[in-house]
Design a protein around this motif. Structure first.
Motif, PDB file in Angstrom:
ATOM      1  N   TYR A   1      -2.015  11.737 -28.367  1.00  0.00           N
ATOM      2  CA  TYR A   1      -2.979  12.819 -28.157  1.00  0.00           C
ATOM      3  C   TYR A   1      -4.402  12.307 -28.361  1.00  0.00           C
ATOM      4  N   ALA A   2      -4.606  11.534 -29.420  1.00  0.00           N
ATOM      5  CA  ALA A   2      -5.932  10.982 -29.697  1.00  0.00           C
ATOM      6  C   ALA A   2      -6.369  10.035 -28.580  1.00  0.00           C
ATOM      7  N   LEU A   3      -5.430   9.243 -28.053  1.00  0.00           N
ATOM      8  CA  LEU A   3      -5.744   8.311 -26.970  1.00  0.00           C
ATOM      9  C   LEU A   3      -6.114   9.065 -25.691  1.00  0.00           C
ATOM     10  N   PHE A   4      -5.322  10.084 -25.352  1.00  0.00           N
ATOM     11  CA  PHE A   4      -5.596  10.865 -24.140  1.00  0.00           C
ATOM     12  C   PHE A   4      -6.931  11.605 -24.265  1.00  0.00           C
ATOM     13  N   GLU A   5      -7.195  12.115 -25.430  1.00  0.00           N
ATOM     14  CA  GLU A   5      -8.446  12.840 -25.643  1.00  0.00           C
ATOM     15  C   GLU A   5      -9.643  11.893 -25.544  1.00  0.00           C
ATOM     16  N   ALA A   6      -9.514  10.701 -26.126  1.00  0.00           N
ATOM     17  CA  ALA A   6     -10.615   9.736 -26.108  1.00  0.00           C
ATOM     18  C   ALA A   6     -10.929   9.247 -24.691  1.00  0.00           C
ATOM     19  N   ASN A   7      -9.907   9.155 -23.853  1.00  0.00           N
ATOM     20  CA  ASN A   7     -10.093   8.665 -22.482  1.00  0.00           C
ATOM     21  C   ASN A   7     -10.321   9.789 -21.472  1.00  0.00           C
ATOM     22  N   GLY A   8     -10.357  11.027 -21.935  1.00  0.00           N
ATOM     23  CA  GLY A   8     -10.570  12.150 -21.029  1.00  0.00           C
ATOM     24  C   GLY A   8      -9.384  12.439 -20.130  1.00  0.00           C
ATOM     25  N   TRP A   9      -8.166  12.129 -20.609  1.00  0.00           N
ATOM     26  CA  TRP A   9      -6.968  12.302 -19.789  1.00  0.00           C
ATOM     27  C   TRP A   9      -6.277  13.650 -19.997  1.00  0.00           C
ATOM     28  N   LEU A  10      -6.754  14.443 -20.927  1.00  0.00           N
ATOM     29  CA  LEU A  10      -6.060  15.703 -21.210  1.00  0.00           C
ATOM     30  C   LEU A  10      -6.342  16.765 -20.161  1.00  0.00           C
ATOM     31  N   HIS A  11      -7.504  16.726 -19.566  1.00  0.00           N
ATOM     32  CA  HIS A  11      -7.894  17.777 -18.611  1.00  0.00           C
ATOM     33  C   HIS A  11      -8.337  17.125 -17.300  1.00  0.00           C
ATOM     34  N   LEU A  12      -7.365  16.865 -16.446  1.00  0.00           N
ATOM     35  CA  LEU A  12      -7.666  16.233 -15.163  1.00  0.00           C
ATOM     36  C   LEU A  12      -7.262  17.128 -13.990  1.00  0.00           C
ATOM     37  N   GLU A  13      -7.065  18.412 -14.262  1.00  0.00           N
ATOM     38  CA  GLU A  13      -6.669  19.315 -13.190  1.00  0.00           C
ATOM     39  C   GLU A  13      -7.707  19.285 -12.065  1.00  0.00           C
ATOM     40  N   GLY A  14      -7.210  19.124 -10.837  1.00  0.00           N
ATOM     41  CA  GLY A  14      -8.102  19.113  -9.692  1.00  0.00           C
ATOM     42  C   GLY A  14      -8.685  17.746  -9.371  1.00  0.00           C
ATOM     43  N   LYS A  15      -8.623  16.834 -10.283  1.00  0.00           N
ATOM     44  CA  LYS A  15      -9.166  15.487 -10.033  1.00  0.00           C
ATOM     45  C   LYS A  15      -8.208  14.391 -10.510  1.00  0.00           C
ATOM     46  N   ARG A  16      -6.946  14.776 -10.644  1.00  0.00           N
ATOM     47  CA  ARG A  16      -5.953  13.825 -11.156  1.00  0.00           C
ATOM     48  C   ARG A  16      -5.783  12.627 -10.222  1.00  0.00           C
ATOM     49  N   PHE A  17      -5.641  12.885  -8.915  1.00  0.00           N
ATOM     50  CA  PHE A  17      -5.446  11.796  -7.964  1.00  0.00           C
ATOM     51  C   PHE A  17      -6.691  10.912  -7.871  1.00  0.00           C
ATOM     52  N   ALA A  18      -7.870  11.526  -7.973  1.00  0.00           N
ATOM     53  CA  ALA A  18      -9.106  10.739  -7.921  1.00  0.00           C
ATOM     54  C   ALA A  18      -9.182   9.781  -9.106  1.00  0.00           C
ATOM     55  N   GLU A  19      -8.790  10.242 -10.274  1.00  0.00           N
ATOM     56  CA  GLU A  19      -8.819   9.394 -11.466  1.00  0.00           C
ATOM     57  C   GLU A  19      -7.786   8.268 -11.369  1.00  0.00           C
ATOM     58  N   ILE A  20      -6.624   8.599 -10.802  1.00  0.00           N
ATOM     59  CA  ILE A  20      -5.584   7.579 -10.650  1.00  0.00           C
ATOM     60  C   ILE A  20      -6.029   6.533  -9.626  1.00  0.00           C
TER      61      ILE A  20
ATOM     62  N   MET B   1       0.830  -1.204   0.000  1.00  0.00           N
ATOM     63  CA  MET B   1       0.000   0.000   0.000  1.00  0.00           C
ATOM     64  C   MET B   1       0.868   1.257   0.000  1.00  0.00           C
ATOM     65  N   ALA B   2       1.951   1.241   0.782  1.00  0.00           N
ATOM     66  CA  ALA B   2       2.861   2.381   0.825  1.00  0.00           C
ATOM     67  C   ALA B   2       3.571   2.555  -0.516  1.00  0.00           C
ATOM     68  N   ALA B   3       4.021   1.443  -1.109  1.00  0.00           N
ATOM     69  CA  ALA B   3       4.683   1.513  -2.416  1.00  0.00           C
ATOM     70  C   ALA B   3       3.719   2.011  -3.487  1.00  0.00           C
ATOM     71  N   SER B   4       2.466   1.569  -3.404  1.00  0.00           N
ATOM     72  CA  SER B   4       1.455   2.003  -4.361  1.00  0.00           C
ATOM     73  C   SER B   4       1.208   3.504  -4.257  1.00  0.00           C
ATOM     74  N   LEU B   5       1.144   4.011  -3.031  1.00  0.00           N
ATOM     75  CA  LEU B   5       0.910   5.440  -2.837  1.00  0.00           C
ATOM     76  C   LEU B   5       2.061   6.268  -3.405  1.00  0.00           C
ATOM     77  N   ARG B   6       3.297   5.836  -3.156  1.00  0.00           N
ATOM     78  CA  ARG B   6       4.454   6.558  -3.701  1.00  0.00           C
ATOM     79  C   ARG B   6       4.424   6.541  -5.230  1.00  0.00           C
ATOM     80  N   PHE B   7       4.072   5.391  -5.792  1.00  0.00           N
ATOM     81  CA  PHE B   7       4.043   5.283  -7.249  1.00  0.00           C
ATOM     82  C   PHE B   7       2.932   6.151  -7.840  1.00  0.00           C
ATOM     83  N   LYS B   8       1.783   6.193  -7.188  1.00  0.00           N
ATOM     84  CA  LYS B   8       0.683   7.029  -7.673  1.00  0.00           C
ATOM     85  C   LYS B   8       1.081   8.501  -7.718  1.00  0.00           C
ATOM     86  N   GLU B   9       1.818   8.945  -6.710  1.00  0.00           N
ATOM     87  CA  GLU B   9       2.278  10.344  -6.699  1.00  0.00           C
ATOM     88  C   GLU B   9       3.194  10.614  -7.883  1.00  0.00           C
ATOM     89  N   THR B  10       4.045   9.633  -8.207  1.00  0.00           N
ATOM     90  CA  THR B  10       4.930   9.779  -9.360  1.00  0.00           C
ATOM     91  C   THR B  10       4.141   9.784 -10.663  1.00  0.00           C
TER      92      THR B  10
END
Length: 229
Positions: free
Chosen positions: A191-210, A79-88
């Motif tokens: 770019y097309a992949l990120f746009e299709a998955n809604g990954w281009l604009h995750l400001e403010g909810k990046r950690f929630a999505e991860i 769990m600790a390793a996962s949290l560190r990796f998520k931050e990265t």
């Protein structure tokens, strides 16, 4: 390694003991008590059997407790390793989204690129190191629980690799002066992949999505962490 070898060995010994006992001829007077001395010997034998049974039960209980404690400790480490990796991964995604948006808009001025590339490159190298560290921790989880946990991190690992690939391609494309079509095509696809998955604009909810990417793994790890009585 078979964790149940102690139980199987005990069963085998009991079976062999039964066979040997059955081969011993016993007369009709075997169970007759001749005197008080025989009575005490029988009581002593019975106490010994009961003690062995109790010891076996205690060993089995200790084994279960030991396994639960091991699962608890491993789950906490993972769990600790996962949290560190998520931050990265969150940092890697921020860089990937930034460079993809700027690439889509035509790129950045050369003087700004010269200042930006060393910082992005350093964070990419750090991301690769953290990913390797997490994979080592995940390998320990796979050794203990097979695919019960490790496969549930596949989405996070895939997302991490997409982010790193974007940054890596952008660095190579920028260093080439935008003259290598292979990097350009790779960035366009990402770019097309990120746009299709809604990954281009995750400001403010990046950690929630991860966190969503590892929700199944997190649930199992939390259960293992509280199994120790």
């Amino acid at each position: 390694m078979n964790k149940d070898w102690v139980v199987w060995l005990g069963c085998l010994l009991l079976f062999v003991s039964g066979m040997l006992w059955g081969m011993i001829p016993i007369g009709n007077n075997f169970f007759k008590i001749k005197d008080v001395h025989d009575l005490f010997e029988m009581a002593s034998s019975l106490a010994t059997v009961l003690a062995v049974g109790l010891a076996f039960s205690q060993v089995n209980a200790w084994r279960k407790q030991h396994v639960a404690q091991s699962d608890h400790d491993l789950s906490k480490r993972l769990m600790a390793a996962s949290l560190r990796f998520k931050e990265t991964v969150a940092v890697a995604h921020a860089d990937a989204a930034f460079v993809l948006l700027n690439f889509h808009l035509g790129g950045l001025p050369p003087d700004l690129l010269d200042k930006l590339i060393p910082s992005i490159k350093a964070k990419l190298e750090s991301s690769i190191v953290r990913r390797s560290e997490f994979l080592l921790a995940l390998q320990e989880g796979r050794a203990a629980w097979k695919s019960e946990i490790s496969d549930k991190f596949d989405d996070l690992l895939s997302f991490s690799e997409h982010c790193n690939s974007v940054v890596r391609a952008f660095i190579d494309w920028s260093v080439s002066g935008g003259n290598i079509d292979g990097y350009k095509i790779s960035l366009e696809r990402q770019y097309a992949l990120f746009e299709a998955n809604g990954w281009l604009h995750l400001e403010g909810k990046r950690f929630a999505e991860i966190d969503k990417l590892t929700s199944a793994a997190d649930d199992v790890l939390r259960k293992k962490a509280i199994q120790v009585n």
